[in-house]
Each structure stands twice: as C-alpha cells, then as structure tokens.
Design an enzyme around this catalytic site. Structure first.
Site, mmCIF file in Angstrom:
data_model
loop_
_atom_site.group_PDB
_atom_site.id
_atom_site.type_symbol
_atom_site.label_atom_id
_atom_site.label_comp_id
_atom_site.label_asym_id
_atom_site.label_seq_id
_atom_site.Cartn_x
_atom_site.Cartn_y
_atom_site.Cartn_z
ATOM 1 N N SER A 140 0.906 -1.349 -0.038
ATOM 2 C CA SER A 140 0.057 -0.053 0.171
ATOM 3 C C SER A 140 1.059 1.056 -0.068
ATOM 4 C CB SER A 140 -0.873 0.137 1.384
ATOM 5 O OG SER A 140 -1.459 1.246 1.410
ATOM 6 N N TYR A 153 -2.510 -1.384 10.420
ATOM 7 C CA TYR A 153 -2.637 -1.315 9.035
ATOM 8 C C TYR A 153 -1.285 -1.036 8.467
ATOM 9 C CZ TYR A 153 -4.264 -1.421 4.090
ATOM 10 O OH TYR A 153 -4.269 -1.281 2.805
HETATM 11 P P1 NAD Z 1 -11.577 -6.162 -0.532
HETATM 12 O O1 NAD Z 1 -11.993 -5.900 0.911
HETATM 13 O O2 NAD Z 1 -12.547 -5.555 -1.456
HETATM 14 O O3 NAD Z 1 -10.863 -7.411 -0.851
HETATM 15 C C1 NAD Z 1 -10.035 -8.131 0.001
HETATM 16 C C2 NAD Z 1 -10.401 -9.507 -0.067
HETATM 17 O O4 NAD Z 1 -9.611 -10.328 0.947
HETATM 18 C C3 NAD Z 1 -11.919 -10.104 0.290
HETATM 19 O O5 NAD Z 1 -12.389 -10.635 -0.859
HETATM 20 C C4 NAD Z 1 -11.785 -10.628 1.534
HETATM 21 O O6 NAD Z 1 -12.644 -11.572 1.647
HETATM 22 C C5 NAD Z 1 -10.449 -11.347 1.456
HETATM 23 N N1 NAD Z 1 -9.758 -11.672 2.586
HETATM 24 C C6 NAD Z 1 -9.792 -11.117 3.928
HETATM 25 N N2 NAD Z 1 -9.315 -11.734 4.858
HETATM 26 C C7 NAD Z 1 -8.965 -12.818 4.318
HETATM 27 C C8 NAD Z 1 -8.287 -14.105 4.843
HETATM 28 N N3 NAD Z 1 -7.958 -14.247 6.094
HETATM 29 N N4 NAD Z 1 -7.719 -15.138 3.975
HETATM 30 C C9 NAD Z 1 -8.231 -14.939 2.670
HETATM 31 N N5 NAD Z 1 -8.937 -14.080 1.876
HETATM 32 C C10 NAD Z 1 -9.416 -13.009 2.854
HETATM 33 O O7 NAD Z 1 -10.220 -4.976 -0.386
HETATM 34 P P2 NAD Z 1 -9.428 -4.497 -1.676
HETATM 35 O O8 NAD Z 1 -9.373 -2.987 -1.511
HETATM 36 O O9 NAD Z 1 -9.702 -5.164 -2.830
HETATM 37 O O10 NAD Z 1 -7.691 -5.064 -0.983
HETATM 38 C C11 NAD Z 1 -7.135 -5.755 -1.667
HETATM 39 C C12 NAD Z 1 -5.696 -5.670 -1.197
HETATM 40 O O11 NAD Z 1 -5.386 -4.249 -1.427
HETATM 41 C C13 NAD Z 1 -5.624 -5.512 0.476
HETATM 42 O O12 NAD Z 1 -4.376 -6.173 0.850
HETATM 43 C C14 NAD Z 1 -5.405 -4.270 0.920
HETATM 44 O O13 NAD Z 1 -5.015 -4.008 1.976
HETATM 45 C C15 NAD Z 1 -4.792 -3.519 -0.344
HETATM 46 N N6 NAD Z 1 -4.902 -2.216 -0.563
HETATM 47 C C16 NAD Z 1 -6.128 -1.748 -0.985
HETATM 48 C C17 NAD Z 1 -6.401 -0.092 -1.199
HETATM 49 C C18 NAD Z 1 -7.665 0.344 -1.356
HETATM 50 O O14 NAD Z 1 -7.616 1.719 -1.418
HETATM 51 N N7 NAD Z 1 -8.791 -0.282 -1.570
HETATM 52 C C19 NAD Z 1 -5.143 0.444 -0.822
HETATM 53 C C20 NAD Z 1 -3.968 -0.148 -0.595
HETATM 54 C C21 NAD Z 1 -3.834 -1.265 -0.393
#
Ligand code: NAD
Length: 251
Positions: A140, A153
C-alpha cells in the site's frame, strides 16, 4: 502475455483481487482464485465465461495449513506454480493507537502481514522445485507513509514492503522475482466499508488531495501493473515497490 502460466490470486472474491484475476485470466493464465469468502467462486465463473481458465480454492491466508493446502491443490490441478498475487487483506479498525485492542492489532498483523509471509513461504517452496516464478504482493502507499488511526494496518504494510525486499534478494539468483504494488486509494468494498466509519469519512476528502491525478483509482488499474510484473516483460524487475497511486508518493 501469460499463456499457460498457473497463477494464484488471494483475496480474489472482490476488489483488487477479483479485477486482477479477471485480467490474468484474459491474458491466458490458469487462475487459482482463492479467498476466505466462498463468493470467490463467482470470480472463476466470470473468468470462464470470458473464455479463460480458473479454479476456486477457499483458504484463509492467516492459516498455515490453509495456505499449504492452497499451493498443494494448485500443483495437483495444474502441475506447477508459475506466479502468485498475494493480495488478501483487511482494513484498519480506525482507532487511535492507544485505544487499539490486542485483538484488532493481531487481526491486521495475522492477515495483512503473516498471510503474505505464509503465502511466500509455500509458493517459493513450490517454485524452487520447478524452476522459478514471479510473485507480487499487495502492500500500500501506507507501506511507506502513515495516516492517523491506522497503526496496525500501516505497520503490517510496512512489513509487506520489507518482506518483499527480503524475499527478492534471497531468491533472485534462484529464478524467483518478488515485487510489490503500492496502491493509493482504490474504490473497492474495503474503502466502502472504511468510509462508513465517521473518523475515516471525515478525513476522506483530504485523502483526495494526496492523489494529484485528481481521483481515486479503479481495481483494474492495479491489475494491469500486476499482470506486467508477473509476465516476462518484467524479467529484470525484482524487489521493486511499484506505486499505483495517482501520484500519492510524488507529493
Ligand atoms: P476488499 O475487501 O475489496 O478485498 C479483500 C479480499 O480479501 C476480500 O475478498 C476478502 O474476503 C479477502 N480476505 C480477507 N481476509 C482474508 C483471509 N484471512 N484469507 C483470505 N482472504 C481474505 O479489499 P481491496 O481493497 O480489494 O484490498 C485488496 C488488497 O489491497 C488488500 O491487501 C488491501 O490492504 C490492499 N490495498 C487496498 C487499497 C484500497 O484503497 N482499496 C489501497 C492500498 C492497499
């Protein structure tokens, strides 16, 4: 670009993981879409409907037996593992550090950091037996800087950048590239949930100022970077932290 490569995607039920799984499937990969949420099976349906190949495997990235079984099932089904996108994660609890409970801390560290470690451990073991591969971890922008009320986080994501560099230097010479994508704010279910919290919502408008491109990102914009990093087009790229953040870190 990824014809006949077998690639694991964790967190594939929604958001960045689902969008990336679809992009990898369209690029010719056999996508092993994994999630703790059974809705990940819909992602595989969507890949197949578009003419691609995929398989759903339910797994909790915070469980070592779960991750070991995911890699084992992938090898049993497709013969070998070429790539992985270690992306599953959970958001912060949105509380100041001194109010953070040990359970809130442990949850973020277990899923966002230990989950990436467990995936790397078992994927690398499989890749070492079969001539190498490429791995991308989702860190991130908060793997390099902080925002308030997200200590667990921010810490986990700083850990992911460190882990990515550590793995890259250990395994480069053995044919395994390890990189990370560092997204800015990407509109996904995670952000939709976070914005329900009044403290996060209050600072959300200000977060737009951190994105000089003038908008938040879309999940496929991360997926395109991941596709490139997993492909041979990125054959000399390892240990890199690739921002996909609309300029967040340029300010
Ligand atoms: P999201 O919540 O839409 O998707 C995350 C997925 O991870 C979900 O489908 C959830 O069921 C799954 N998950 C959660 N816990 C789990 C576990 N213990 N085992 C297996 N699967 C699990 O979130 P997103 O925004 O698509 O995030 C994806 C990644 O991107 C994450 O690592 C998040 O930290 C990172 N991220 C997101 C953003 C943002 O702005 N959306 C920014 C920076 C980083």
């Amino acid at each position: 670009m990824l014809e006949n490569r077998t690639i694991i995607v964790t967190g594939a039920a929604g958001g960045i993981g689902r969008a990336t799984a679809l992009i990898l499937g369209a690029a010719g990969a056999n996508v092993v879409a994994s999630d703790i949420d059974a809705n990940g099976a819909d992602t595989v349906e969507a890949i197949r409907s578009a003419g691609g190949a995929g398989h759903f495997c339910r797994a909790d990235v915070g469980s070592e037996p779960g991750v070991a079984a995911l890699v084992r099932e992938t090898i049993e089904r497709y013969g070998r593992l070429h790539g992985a996108f270690n992306n599953a994660g959970v958001e912060q609890a949105n509380v100041p550090l001194h109010e953070l409970s040990i359970d809130q801390w442990d949850r973020a560290i277990r899923i966002d950091l230990t989950g990436v470690f467990l995936c790397l451990k078992h994927e690398i073991t499989a890749m070492l037996e079969n001539g190498g591969g490429a791995i991308v971890n989702t860190a991130s922008a908060l793997g390099e800087v902080a925002i308030p009320n997200a200590a667990e986080y921010v810490t986990a994501k700083h850990g992911v950048t460190g882990l990515t560099r550590a793995a890259a230097i250990e395994y480069g010479v053995r044919g395994i590239r390890v990189n990370a994508v560092l997204p800015g704010i990407i509109r996904t279910p995670m952000i939709d949930r976070a914005i329900e919290h009044p403290d996060f919502a209050a600072g959300f408008g200000k977060l737009l100022e951190h994105h000089p491109i003038g908008r938040f990102g879309k999940p496929p914009e991360v997926g395109e970077a991941v596709k490139w990093l997993l492909s041979d087009a990125a054959s000399f790229v390892t240990g890199a932290m690739i921002p996909v953040d609309g300029g967040y870190r340029a300010i």
